[in-house]
Design a protein around this motif. Structure first.
Motif, mmCIF file in Angstrom:
data_model
loop_
_atom_site.group_PDB
_atom_site.id
_atom_site.type_symbol
_atom_site.label_atom_id
_atom_site.label_comp_id
_atom_site.label_asym_id
_atom_site.label_seq_id
_atom_site.Cartn_x
_atom_site.Cartn_y
_atom_site.Cartn_z
ATOM 1 N N GLY A 66 67.019 -56.967 -57.566
ATOM 2 C CA GLY A 66 65.606 -56.798 -57.196
ATOM 3 C C GLY A 66 64.770 -56.431 -58.405
ATOM 4 N N VAL A 67 63.637 -57.111 -58.568
ATOM 5 C CA VAL A 67 62.735 -56.819 -59.688
ATOM 6 C C VAL A 67 61.298 -56.712 -59.166
ATOM 7 C CG1 VAL A 67 64.219 -57.854 -61.461
ATOM 8 C CG2 VAL A 67 62.554 -59.286 -60.274
ATOM 9 N N ALA A 68 60.376 -56.474 -60.106
ATOM 10 C CA ALA A 68 59.022 -56.101 -59.712
ATOM 11 C C ALA A 68 58.139 -57.271 -59.278
ATOM 12 C CB ALA A 68 58.353 -55.350 -60.865
ATOM 13 N N SER A 69 58.493 -58.503 -59.640
ATOM 14 C CA SER A 69 57.676 -59.674 -59.274
ATOM 15 C C SER A 69 58.469 -60.939 -59.554
ATOM 16 C CB SER A 69 56.375 -59.712 -60.097
ATOM 17 O OG SER A 69 56.667 -60.009 -61.457
ATOM 18 N N GLY A 70 57.917 -62.058 -59.111
ATOM 19 C CA GLY A 70 58.549 -63.344 -59.416
ATOM 20 C C GLY A 70 58.439 -63.679 -60.890
ATOM 21 N N THR A 71 57.312 -63.323 -61.493
ATOM 22 C CA THR A 71 57.132 -63.580 -62.927
ATOM 23 C C THR A 71 58.187 -62.816 -63.720
ATOM 24 O OG1 THR A 71 54.769 -63.660 -62.439
ATOM 25 C CG2 THR A 71 55.390 -63.642 -64.759
ATOM 26 N N ALA A 72 58.396 -61.555 -63.350
ATOM 27 C CA ALA A 72 59.433 -60.747 -64.023
ATOM 28 C C ALA A 72 60.813 -61.334 -63.782
ATOM 29 C CB ALA A 72 59.376 -59.304 -63.522
ATOM 30 N N ALA A 73 61.044 -61.876 -62.583
ATOM 31 C CA ALA A 73 62.357 -62.459 -62.274
ATOM 32 C C ALA A 73 62.663 -63.616 -63.227
ATOM 33 C CB ALA A 73 62.399 -62.941 -60.826
ATOM 34 N N ILE A 74 61.649 -64.454 -63.498
ATOM 35 C CA ILE A 74 61.859 -65.587 -64.417
ATOM 36 C C ILE A 74 62.163 -65.058 -65.817
ATOM 37 C CG2 ILE A 74 60.742 -67.568 -65.547
ATOM 38 C CD1 ILE A 74 59.082 -67.869 -62.906
ATOM 39 N N ALA A 75 61.339 -64.115 -66.293
ATOM 40 C CA ALA A 75 61.511 -63.594 -67.653
ATOM 41 C C ALA A 75 62.866 -62.906 -67.807
ATOM 42 C CB ALA A 75 60.372 -62.627 -67.982
ATOM 43 N N ILE A 76 63.228 -62.102 -66.828
ATOM 44 C CA ILE A 76 64.475 -61.329 -66.949
ATOM 45 C C ILE A 76 65.694 -62.232 -66.812
ATOM 46 C CG2 ILE A 76 65.867 -59.551 -65.790
ATOM 47 C CD1 ILE A 76 63.260 -57.988 -65.449
ATOM 48 N N ALA A 77 65.639 -63.198 -65.904
ATOM 49 C CA ALA A 77 66.782 -64.110 -65.748
ATOM 50 C C ALA A 77 67.003 -64.892 -67.046
ATOM 51 C CB ALA A 77 66.545 -65.066 -64.582
ATOM 52 N N LEU A 78 65.915 -65.363 -67.645
ATOM 53 C CA LEU A 78 66.065 -66.100 -68.909
ATOM 54 C C LEU A 78 66.618 -65.176 -69.996
ATOM 55 C CD1 LEU A 78 62.777 -68.240 -68.924
ATOM 56 C CD2 LEU A 78 65.119 -69.089 -68.611
ATOM 57 N N GLY A 79 66.058 -63.982 -70.092
ATOM 58 C CA GLY A 79 66.539 -63.013 -71.090
ATOM 59 C C GLY A 79 68.010 -62.694 -70.888
ATOM 60 N N ALA A 80 68.403 -62.534 -69.626
ATOM 61 C CA ALA A 80 69.798 -62.206 -69.326
ATOM 62 C C ALA A 80 70.736 -63.351 -69.695
ATOM 63 C CB ALA A 80 69.939 -61.870 -67.836
ATOM 64 N N ALA A 81 70.184 -64.584 -69.670
ATOM 65 C CA ALA A 81 70.996 -65.756 -70.049
ATOM 66 C C ALA A 81 70.974 -65.982 -71.553
ATOM 67 C CB ALA A 81 70.478 -66.991 -69.327
ATOM 68 N N GLY A 82 70.274 -65.114 -72.281
ATOM 69 C CA GLY A 82 70.227 -65.246 -73.744
ATOM 70 C C GLY A 82 69.189 -66.241 -74.226
ATOM 71 N N VAL A 83 68.237 -66.590 -73.348
ATOM 72 C CA VAL A 83 67.170 -67.521 -73.740
ATOM 73 C C VAL A 83 65.991 -66.692 -74.253
ATOM 74 C CG1 VAL A 83 65.598 -69.320 -72.931
ATOM 75 C CG2 VAL A 83 67.921 -69.180 -71.994
ATOM 76 N N GLY A 84 65.514 -67.004 -75.460
ATOM 77 C CA GLY A 84 64.436 -66.198 -76.030
ATOM 78 C C GLY A 84 63.762 -66.892 -77.186
ATOM 79 N N PRO A 85 63.288 -66.124 -78.161
ATOM 80 C CA PRO A 85 62.527 -66.692 -79.280
ATOM 81 C C PRO A 85 63.263 -67.844 -79.953
ATOM 82 C CG PRO A 85 62.399 -64.308 -79.315
ATOM 83 C CD PRO A 85 63.379 -64.658 -78.232
ATOM 84 N N GLY A 86 62.518 -68.932 -80.232
ATOM 85 C CA GLY A 86 63.108 -70.110 -80.864
ATOM 86 C C GLY A 86 63.620 -71.130 -79.856
ATOM 87 N N ASP A 87 63.746 -70.708 -78.600
ATOM 88 C CA ASP A 87 64.253 -71.618 -77.564
ATOM 89 C C ASP A 87 63.093 -72.268 -76.800
ATOM 90 O OD1 ASP A 87 66.954 -71.010 -78.025
ATOM 91 O OD2 ASP A 87 66.849 -69.245 -76.704
ATOM 92 N N GLU A 88 63.349 -73.490 -76.350
ATOM 93 C CA GLU A 88 62.394 -74.167 -75.472
ATOM 94 C C GLU A 88 62.949 -74.195 -74.049
ATOM 95 O OE1 GLU A 88 61.850 -78.075 -77.137
ATOM 96 O OE2 GLU A 88 60.640 -77.309 -78.806
ATOM 97 N N VAL A 89 62.049 -74.073 -73.103
ATOM 98 C CA VAL A 89 62.430 -74.163 -71.693
ATOM 99 C C VAL A 89 61.575 -75.255 -71.049
ATOM 100 C CG1 VAL A 89 62.549 -72.943 -69.488
ATOM 101 C CG2 VAL A 89 63.021 -71.709 -71.616
#
Ligand SMILES: Cc1ncc(COP(=O)(O)O)c(C=O)c1O
Length: 377
Positions: A66-89
């Motif tokens: 559970g997280v604070a919003s859908g926007t946070a869910a997208i950001a956190i799921a990507l971060g948890a998968a190791g997707v970040g700076p330099g990556d394209e989605v």
């Protein structure tokens, strides 16, 4: 509305009907509120854990975070998968702006792909067009309550080692065959914004996944990077689901299938009544999939005139969405690299789409009144 009251032609038709839903649910919501206040379990805690277990079971996955919003869910799921700076989605160019913002909040760059002309959904072919050596993930947005055709998207991802995140913010309970949204990718992001098919009484969101490591990372990232009390292992955020919202969501989850069934029945009524109106096109639903109609979009050449006319009759409508993603001033700094191909289908959707009132609590009489004012479109 009191039973004695007789609807007249000038009764407005609302776009959302949360007042009706909450009036019926008030005893359960009051009970949930009293439970949380009684236990002071406001941040994470037992209610959040119980909702996470219930929602994971509903979606058919091992974990819900559970997280604070859908926007946070997208950001956190990507971060948890190791997707970040330099990556394209890869993100569809026809979606709500939060899909792309979640990617940016993760530090990655959205690259916009065109959508299917008929369904408005991202698909494997359009995603492949914008693939580069930097692509790390695909955000499959199940827009309007209809799931993307995931087989092609997953095949493409498997060939290129990409993480597939479902944006299931509009698709609670939607399915493809016997699998529900939330269980169709490597991870899924849900929003519980109040007007969603499953909505809290404030902001809320969740990440669903079968991946133990992804879920564990997401739990840390939502909670200040904390693994155990006092042990902070990563740069996390304060993006927790709170106990009150979890308790309200637990009260509503048992009703979700009934609400979705009502939405589907309303959509069938609209489809049937609109069919003779040649100036309007309704959303085609892929055979074998189950659309839960978060929205009921129609396509129409003179959309703005129709919206104005419906408004003058007291019928609320919405535009979901315009402009297409690559035309938002907010994304200007991303430059041309964020939209390297023609996004003509996304632009056509943005120019023509109009959402008619859709909610479980609408009446057939209200749907009929909306359709009576659609002609000539
Ligand atoms: C497709 C889509 N993605 C993401 C979001 C973001 O969710 P939230 O508003 O909870 O941040 C929403 C809804 O608002 C949405 O409709």
């Amino acid at each position: 509305m009191s039973p004695q009251r007789i609807a007249t032609a000038i009764d407005p038709v609302p776009f959302v009907t949360l007042d009706r839903q909450h009036e019926r649910l008030m005893p359960e919501l009051r009970e949930a509120f009293e439970r949380v206040v009684g236990s002071s379990g406001f941040i994470l805690g037992a209610e959040v854990e119980a909702f996470e277990a219930d929602f994971a079971a509903y979606c058919g996955v091992a974990h819900c975070v559970g997280v604070a919003s859908g926007t946070a869910a997208i950001a956190i799921a990507l971060g948890a998968a190791g997707v970040g700076p330099g990556d394209e989605v890869i993100v569809p160019a026809h979606t709500f702006i939060a899909s792309a913002l979640g990617v940016i909040h993760a530090g990655a760059t959205p690259v916009f792909a065109d959508v299917d002309a008929q369904s408005g959904l991202l698909h494997g072919g359009s995603a492949a067009e914008v693939l580069t050596a930097r692509t790390a993930a695909i955000l499959a947005v199940h827009l309007y309550g209809q799931v993307c055709e995931m087989r092609e998207i997953r095949d493409l991802a498997a060939r290129h080692g990409l993480f597939v995140l479902e944006d299931a913010a509009q698709a609670h309970g939607a399915s493809d065959g016997d699998r529900r949204a939330g269980a169709l990718g490597d991870g899924a992001a849900f929003s519980f914004y109040p007007s969603k098919n499953l909505g809290a009484l404030g902001d809320g969101g969740a990440i669903c996944t079968d991946d133990d490591a992804l879920a564990a990372r997401a739990r840390e990232l939502r909670h200040l990077g904390q693994r155990r009390k006092g042990e902070h292992v990563s740069i996390g955020a304060n993006e927790r689901l709170d106990g009150l919202q979890a308790a309200f969501l637990r009260a509503k989850l048992p009703h979700l299938d009934t609400y979705n069934q009502a939405r589907r029945a309303h959509a069938a009524t609209y489809d049937r009544l609109i069919e003779p109106l040649t100036s309007l096109r309704v959303l085609p639903v892929r055979p074998g999939s189950r659309c839960v109609y978060h929205l009921y979009p129609v396509r129409c050449g003179n959309r703005d005139a129709l919206a104005t006319r419906l408004d003058s009759e007291g019928i609320a409508t919405g535009i979901h969405y315009s402009p297409a993603m690559h035309r938002h001033p907010a994304f200007e700094t991303l430059g041309k690299a964020s939209h390297p191909v023609s996004l003509a289908n996304a632009d056509a959707w943005a120019a023509e789409v109009l959402s008619l009132p859709m909610a479980a609590e609408l009446t057939v009489d209200e749907i009929e009144r909306v359709v009576a004012h659609l002609s000539p479109a």
